[in-house]
Design an enzyme around this catalytic site. Structure first.
Site, PDB file in Angstrom:
ATOM      1  N   GLN A   1       0.829  -1.201   0.000  1.00 13.42           N
ATOM      2  CA  GLN A   1       0.000   0.000   0.000  1.00 13.42           C
ATOM      3  C   GLN A   1       0.870   1.259   0.000  1.00 13.42           C
ATOM      4  O   GLN A   1       0.677   2.160  -0.820  1.00 13.42           O
ATOM      5  CB  GLN A   1      -0.904   0.011   1.238  1.00 13.42           C
ATOM      6  CG  GLN A   1      -1.979  -1.055   1.263  1.00 13.42           C
ATOM      7  CD  GLN A   1      -2.760  -1.040   2.573  1.00 13.42           C
ATOM      8  OE1 GLN A   1      -2.381  -0.364   3.539  1.00 13.42           O
ATOM      9  NE2 GLN A   1      -3.842  -1.785   2.632  1.00 13.42           N
TER      10      GLN A   1
ATOM     11  N   THR B   1     -11.634  -6.421   4.916  1.00 14.25           N
ATOM     12  CA  THR B   1     -11.062  -5.085   5.046  1.00 14.25           C
ATOM     13  C   THR B   1     -11.674  -4.216   3.960  1.00 14.25           C
ATOM     14  O   THR B   1     -12.111  -4.742   2.930  1.00 14.25           O
ATOM     15  CB  THR B   1      -9.530  -5.117   4.888  1.00 14.25           C
ATOM     16  OG1 THR B   1      -9.012  -3.788   4.896  1.00 14.25           O
ATOM     17  CG2 THR B   1      -9.116  -5.779   3.598  1.00 14.25           C
ATOM     18  N   ASN B   2     -11.724  -2.919   4.184  1.00 14.20           N
ATOM     19  CA  ASN B   2     -12.247  -2.000   3.172  1.00 14.20           C
ATOM     20  C   ASN B   2     -11.189  -1.613   2.140  1.00 14.20           C
ATOM     21  O   ASN B   2     -11.432  -1.681   0.933  1.00 14.20           O
ATOM     22  CB  ASN B   2     -12.784  -0.729   3.841  1.00 14.20           C
ATOM     23  CG  ASN B   2     -14.073  -0.966   4.600  1.00 14.20           C
ATOM     24  OD1 ASN B   2     -15.164  -0.897   4.057  1.00 14.20           O
ATOM     25  ND2 ASN B   2     -13.950  -1.254   5.888  1.00 14.20           N
ATOM     26  N   THR B   3     -10.026  -1.205   2.616  1.00 14.33           N
ATOM     27  CA  THR B   3      -9.012  -0.636   1.724  1.00 14.33           C
ATOM     28  C   THR B   3      -8.624  -1.576   0.599  1.00 14.33           C
ATOM     29  O   THR B   3      -8.482  -1.157  -0.556  1.00 14.33           O
ATOM     30  CB  THR B   3      -7.757  -0.235   2.526  1.00 14.33           C
ATOM     31  OG1 THR B   3      -8.108   0.773   3.467  1.00 14.33           O
ATOM     32  CG2 THR B   3      -6.666   0.295   1.612  1.00 14.33           C
TER      33      THR B   3
ATOM     34  N   CYS C   1     -13.428   1.541   7.743  1.00 21.75           N
ATOM     35  CA  CYS C   1     -12.243   0.731   8.012  1.00 21.75           C
ATOM     36  C   CYS C   1     -12.683  -0.253   9.080  1.00 21.75           C
ATOM     37  O   CYS C   1     -13.325   0.139  10.062  1.00 21.75           O
ATOM     38  CB  CYS C   1     -11.081   1.592   8.495  1.00 21.75           C
ATOM     39  SG  CYS C   1      -9.672   0.609   9.049  1.00 21.75           S
ATOM     40  N   THR C   2     -12.370  -1.502   8.908  1.00 19.30           N
ATOM     41  CA  THR C   2     -12.914  -2.519   9.804  1.00 19.30           C
ATOM     42  C   THR C   2     -12.365  -2.436  11.221  1.00 19.30           C
ATOM     43  O   THR C   2     -12.904  -3.078  12.125  1.00 19.30           O
ATOM     44  CB  THR C   2     -12.680  -3.932   9.232  1.00 19.30           C
ATOM     45  OG1 THR C   2     -11.289  -4.104   8.930  1.00 19.30           O
ATOM     46  CG2 THR C   2     -13.510  -4.149   7.973  1.00 19.30           C
ATOM     47  N   GLU C   3     -11.325  -1.621  11.429  1.00 16.44           N
ATOM     48  CA  GLU C   3     -10.804  -1.428  12.793  1.00 16.44           C
ATOM     49  C   GLU C   3     -11.503  -0.306  13.559  1.00 16.44           C
ATOM     50  O   GLU C   3     -11.426  -0.262  14.786  1.00 16.44           O
ATOM     51  CB  GLU C   3      -9.297  -1.112  12.763  1.00 16.44           C
ATOM     52  CG  GLU C   3      -8.385  -2.304  12.585  1.00 16.44           C
ATOM     53  CD  GLU C   3      -8.341  -2.770  11.145  1.00 16.44           C
ATOM     54  OE1 GLU C   3      -8.130  -3.976  10.919  1.00 16.44           O
ATOM     55  OE2 GLU C   3      -8.532  -1.934  10.229  1.00 16.44           O
TER      56      GLU C   3
END
Length: 239
Positions: free
Chosen positions: A59, A90-92, A203-205
């Site tokens: 990334q 995950t989104n990204t 964002c999954t976090e």
């Protein structure tokens, strides 16, 4: 339960980005299956957990093709093991969703599509998006929301940078900081003033840090939405 002679579909999960939020996926998927089917039922799922250090390096260096290759191999391993469909937890990394999907014949359950469906069901039209800088600033995610009829707002540039820093330097490492929670709360208040009707925790976090009681707007937690959708897809023919 109907059609008890049938098995649930086997969910393939590409996780580890970060493993902190992959835990949430596993918990939610199994909780939904237990609630819907009762008894001792749990989810039929496979997890291929990648090394996030390698993904994050791709990334940061703009090597998206390399990250697509890593996730593509993970998807192939899930397909070979018998998964009926797969999710990227995950989104990204949905930035390379199309490239990963092209490497397998089983379908991908896309996180942005499931989130958009929930927002539309709730009657939301203007939504704020929080996530990594990649998710907030690039079009790969927002365009799917816009195509579903949503207007998408993102924070101003300095706030986007701090939101993203907190994700990578704190949440992905399991660090929950009260000061960071307050920062997110203030950002959400600012987005509300700009007309946002709800907030996507893109964002999954983020859901590890920000709960509904921390927000002046309704929250749509993508990890929860995506995991629930995967569970329901798996057992839909059993209900």
């Amino acid at each position: 339960m109907k059609n008890s002679d049938k098995n649930a579909l086997l969910i393939g999960m590409i996780g580890g980005m970060s493993w902190e939020s992959t835990v949430t996926y596993y918990q939610v998927i199994n909780t939904v299956v237990k609630e819907r089917l009762g008894g001792l039922h749990s989810a039929r799922c496979l997890l291929h957990s990648v090394d996030f250090e390698a993904i994050e390096a791709c990334q940061a260096q703009g090597r998206w093709e390399d990250s697509a290759a890593i996730l593509g191999e993970a998807a192939r391993s899930l397909e070979r093991a018998g998964a009926d469909f797969f999710i990227i937890c995950t989104n990204t990394m949905h930035k390379v969703a199309g490239q990963v999907q092209s490497r397998v014949s089983i379908p991908l359950l896309h996180i942005a599509d499931e989130t958009a469906a929930e927002l539309n069901k709730a009657g939301v039209r203007k939504v704020a998006l929080l996530g990594t800088a990649y998710t907030m600033e690039q079009d790969f995610y927002k365009i799917r929301l816009v195509d579903s009829g949503l207007e998408v707002l993102v924070p101003e540039a300095p706030d986007r940078q701090e939101i993203s820093r907190i994700i990578y330097e704190e949440l992905c490492l399991g660090t929950i900081n009260t000061k960071s929670r307050l920062f997110y709360r203030n950002v959400i208040d600012g987005l509300k003033e700009r007309g946002a009707e709800a907030v996507i925790l893109g964002c999954t976090e983020i859901g590890l840090l920000v709960r509904q009681e921390d927000s002046s707007l309704p929250l749509f937690d993508t990890a929860m939405i995506h995991a629930r959708a995967a569970a329901l897809r798996s057992i839909e023919r059993l209900l």
